[in-house]
Scaffold this motif. Structure first.
Motif, PDB file in Angstrom:
ATOM      1  N   GLY A 167       7.911   7.767  58.300  1.00  0.00           N
ATOM      2  CA  GLY A 167       6.455   7.700  58.310  1.00  0.00           C
ATOM      3  C   GLY A 167       5.804   7.801  56.948  1.00  0.00           C
ATOM      4  O   GLY A 167       4.624   8.139  56.853  1.00  0.00           O
ATOM      5  N   VAL A 168       6.548   7.520  55.889  1.00  0.00           N
ATOM      6  CA  VAL A 168       6.000   7.597  54.530  1.00  0.00           C
ATOM      7  C   VAL A 168       5.735   6.186  54.017  1.00  0.00           C
ATOM      8  O   VAL A 168       6.676   5.417  53.827  1.00  0.00           O
ATOM      9  N   PRO A 169       4.484   5.816  53.794  1.00  0.00           N
ATOM     10  CA  PRO A 169       4.191   4.466  53.296  1.00  0.00           C
ATOM     11  C   PRO A 169       4.402   4.380  51.789  1.00  0.00           C
ATOM     12  O   PRO A 169       4.097   5.318  51.048  1.00  0.00           O
ATOM     13  N   LEU A 170       4.929   3.257  51.344  1.00  0.00           N
ATOM     14  CA  LEU A 170       5.079   3.043  49.913  1.00  0.00           C
ATOM     15  C   LEU A 170       3.799   2.474  49.316  1.00  0.00           C
ATOM     16  O   LEU A 170       3.515   2.646  48.140  1.00  0.00           O
ATOM     17  N   GLY A 171       3.003   1.819  50.170  1.00  0.00           N
ATOM     18  CA  GLY A 171       1.742   1.242  49.697  1.00  0.00           C
ATOM     19  C   GLY A 171       1.990   0.150  48.678  1.00  0.00           C
ATOM     20  O   GLY A 171       2.918  -0.638  48.792  1.00  0.00           O
ATOM     21  N   GLY A 172       1.172   0.110  47.657  1.00  0.00           N
ATOM     22  CA  GLY A 172       1.298  -0.927  46.632  1.00  0.00           C
ATOM     23  C   GLY A 172       2.119  -0.495  45.439  1.00  0.00           C
ATOM     24  O   GLY A 172       1.971  -1.077  44.352  1.00  0.00           O
ATOM     25  N   GLU A 173       2.977   0.491  45.607  1.00  0.00           N
ATOM     26  CA  GLU A 173       3.768   0.973  44.476  1.00  0.00           C
ATOM     27  C   GLU A 173       4.761  -0.073  43.986  1.00  0.00           C
ATOM     28  O   GLU A 173       5.280  -0.874  44.773  1.00  0.00           O
ATOM     29  N   PHE A 174       5.034  -0.056  42.697  1.00  0.00           N
ATOM     30  CA  PHE A 174       5.966  -0.998  42.078  1.00  0.00           C
ATOM     31  C   PHE A 174       6.556  -0.349  40.831  1.00  0.00           C
ATOM     32  O   PHE A 174       5.988   0.613  40.295  1.00  0.00           O
ATOM     33  N   PRO A 175       7.708  -0.835  40.349  1.00  0.00           N
ATOM     34  CA  PRO A 175       8.309  -0.236  39.151  1.00  0.00           C
ATOM     35  C   PRO A 175       7.416  -0.404  37.921  1.00  0.00           C
ATOM     36  O   PRO A 175       6.865  -1.469  37.679  1.00  0.00           O
ATOM     37  N   LYS A 176       7.296   0.683  37.148  1.00  0.00           N
ATOM     38  CA  LYS A 176       6.464   0.696  35.948  1.00  0.00           C
ATOM     39  C   LYS A 176       7.258   1.286  34.788  1.00  0.00           C
ATOM     40  O   LYS A 176       8.039   2.226  34.989  1.00  0.00           O
ATOM     41  N   PRO A 177       7.057   0.781  33.584  1.00  0.00           N
ATOM     42  CA  PRO A 177       7.750   1.364  32.432  1.00  0.00           C
ATOM     43  C   PRO A 177       7.195   2.734  32.061  1.00  0.00           C
ATOM     44  O   PRO A 177       6.026   3.034  32.316  1.00  0.00           O
ATOM     45  N   LEU A 178       8.039   3.554  31.483  1.00  0.00           N
ATOM     46  CA  LEU A 178       7.640   4.878  31.043  1.00  0.00           C
ATOM     47  C   LEU A 178       6.737   4.749  29.815  1.00  0.00           C
ATOM     48  O   LEU A 178       7.091   4.084  28.843  1.00  0.00           O
ATOM     49  N   THR A 179       5.572   5.377  29.872  1.00  0.00           N
ATOM     50  CA  THR A 179       4.622   5.322  28.759  1.00  0.00           C
ATOM     51  C   THR A 179       4.261   6.738  28.307  1.00  0.00           C
ATOM     52  O   THR A 179       4.363   7.698  29.071  1.00  0.00           O
ATOM     53  N   ASP A 180       3.811   6.816  27.079  1.00  0.00           N
ATOM     54  CA  ASP A 180       3.468   8.110  26.488  1.00  0.00           C
ATOM     55  C   ASP A 180       2.355   8.808  27.261  1.00  0.00           C
ATOM     56  O   ASP A 180       2.410  10.024  27.487  1.00  0.00           O
ATOM     57  N   GLU A 181       1.341   8.043  27.690  1.00  0.00           N
ATOM     58  CA  GLU A 181       0.204   8.689  28.361  1.00  0.00           C
ATOM     59  C   GLU A 181       0.592   9.289  29.707  1.00  0.00           C
ATOM     60  O   GLU A 181      -0.004  10.290  30.144  1.00  0.00           O
ATOM     61  N   ALA A 182       1.596   8.719  30.379  1.00  0.00           N
ATOM     62  CA  ALA A 182       2.030   9.290  31.655  1.00  0.00           C
ATOM     63  C   ALA A 182       2.629  10.677  31.448  1.00  0.00           C
ATOM     64  O   ALA A 182       2.374  11.608  32.222  1.00  0.00           O
ATOM     65  N   VAL A 183       3.434  10.813  30.387  1.00  0.00           N
ATOM     66  CA  VAL A 183       4.041  12.115  30.103  1.00  0.00           C
ATOM     67  C   VAL A 183       2.980  13.116  29.668  1.00  0.00           C
ATOM     68  O   VAL A 183       2.983  14.275  30.078  1.00  0.00           O
ATOM     69  N   ARG A 184       2.037  12.677  28.850  1.00  0.00           N
ATOM     70  CA  ARG A 184       0.984  13.571  28.376  1.00  0.00           C
ATOM     71  C   ARG A 184       0.095  14.064  29.525  1.00  0.00           C
ATOM     72  O   ARG A 184      -0.441  15.179  29.478  1.00  0.00           O
ATOM     73  N   ALA A 185      -0.074  13.222  30.555  1.00  0.00           N
ATOM     74  CA  ALA A 185      -0.936  13.605  31.678  1.00  0.00           C
ATOM     75  C   ALA A 185      -0.243  14.523  32.670  1.00  0.00           C
ATOM     76  O   ALA A 185      -0.897  15.133  33.515  1.00  0.00           O
TER      77      ALA A 185
END
Length: 302
Positions: free
Chosen positions: A218-236
């Motif tokens: 019962g867990v939807p993936l929705g519109g998720e897709f593979p994304k590259p690792l970026t600096d702002e993701a780690v900082r957030a």
């Protein structure tokens, strides 16, 4: 395990008509087709198509879905990755993403936070990053979503804490382990937690077996897709959970880093993917309890 299964699949799919049948099923609007419609499209007699469908069904490559007197055929979830590898990616529309339109829309969303020039630069960079490893026909919408996620992350990193923790899951392809963990945490945590994902070497799409394993619970993936690792993701992020991606993730002070030693579900049969999913779910539930306890401690009176 039957090690001859992949060889039998290749023999079954060596027939060009069967490859065309599978391509038509895969590219249909809802991923399934009737024998009569296949026969009409291929300009073949219905008994001929039925013969091919029986061969594909006997090998477990397609599944039958009775609907009254009709029978729909779709590709078995366990074989979708192999079929994609044999047939190639889905056809793209041929149109270039409208980066100007994407920039204009995001400028409305982030008015007062980022300048149009900064947004444009982030959109172009996001497009170039995604285009390196993806032949997806949805590249434009993915570019918009990826750029928006990055701008959101930058905005949150610069703002005062709001008490909602952000968890970043990172694996190699961002198509298996990290997507399983992210989907489950979103489902369990709701608005109590923000969830990000990334990959050190992102794949083109999330594995179908991963999507199926999540859908089963019962867990939807929705519109998720593979994304590259970026600096702002780690900082957030407040918590960074790595899964087999080595030292790809930059280290910043003030963040909690966890490394989960998990088997990679890529290429595994659905039974093994389910076991990996359940292992991840147990870890995610534990992490969510820890985050809730930390939140309570921070809000408790002295």
């Amino acid at each position: 395990m039957d090690r001859t299964a992949p060889a039998r699949d290749l023999t079954t799919l060596a027939d060009p008509t069967r490859a065309r049948i599978l391509r038509l099923i895969r590219e249909s609007d809802d991923g399934r087709m009737l024998v009569g419609r296949l026969a009409e499209t291929l300009e073949l007699r219905q008994p001929t198509v039925s013969h091919h469908m029986k061969a594909l069904h006997d090998e477990g490559i397609v599944v039958r879905e009775p609907d009254g007197r009709r029978v729909w055929y779709s590709i078995a979830p366990d074989h979708l990755e192999r079929i994609d590898a044999l047939l190639g990616g889905l056809p793209a529309s041929g149109a270039e993403p409208d980066l100007d339109r994407i920039t204009s829309d995001l400028a409305v969303r982030f008015r007062g936070t980022f300048s149009p020039e900064s947004i444009r630069a982030k959109v172009v960079e996001s497009y170039e990053l995604l285009a390196q490893g993806s032949a997806s026909p949805m590249l434009a919408s993915r570019t918009a979503a990826f750029a928006a996620t990055r701008l959101d992350a930058m905005s949150r990193a610069a703002a005062l804490p709001d008490g909602i923790p952000t968890v970043l899951f990172v694996c190699v392809q961002n198509a298996g382990r990290s997507q399983l963990a992210a989907g489950i945490l979103r489902q369990l945590g709701g608005e109590r937690v923000r969830v990000l994902t990334a990959g050190s070497q992102p794949a083109g799409d999330v594995r179908q077996t991963v999507t199926s394993a999540l859908d089963e619970i019962g867990v939807p993936l929705g519109g998720e897709f593979p994304k590259p690792l970026t600096d702002e993701a780690v900082r957030a992020a407040d918590v960074v959970v790595t899964m087999g991606c080595g030292d790809a993730c930059p280290i910043y002070p003030g963040r909690r880093y966890l490394d989960w030693d998990l088997e990679d579900p890529v290429g595994k049969p659905i039974e093994q993917v389910r076991a990996i999913r359940d292992d991840i779910e147990a870890r995610v539930r534990g992490l969510l309890r820890e985050l809730a306890a930390e939140g309570s401690a921070h809000t408790s009176p002295d």
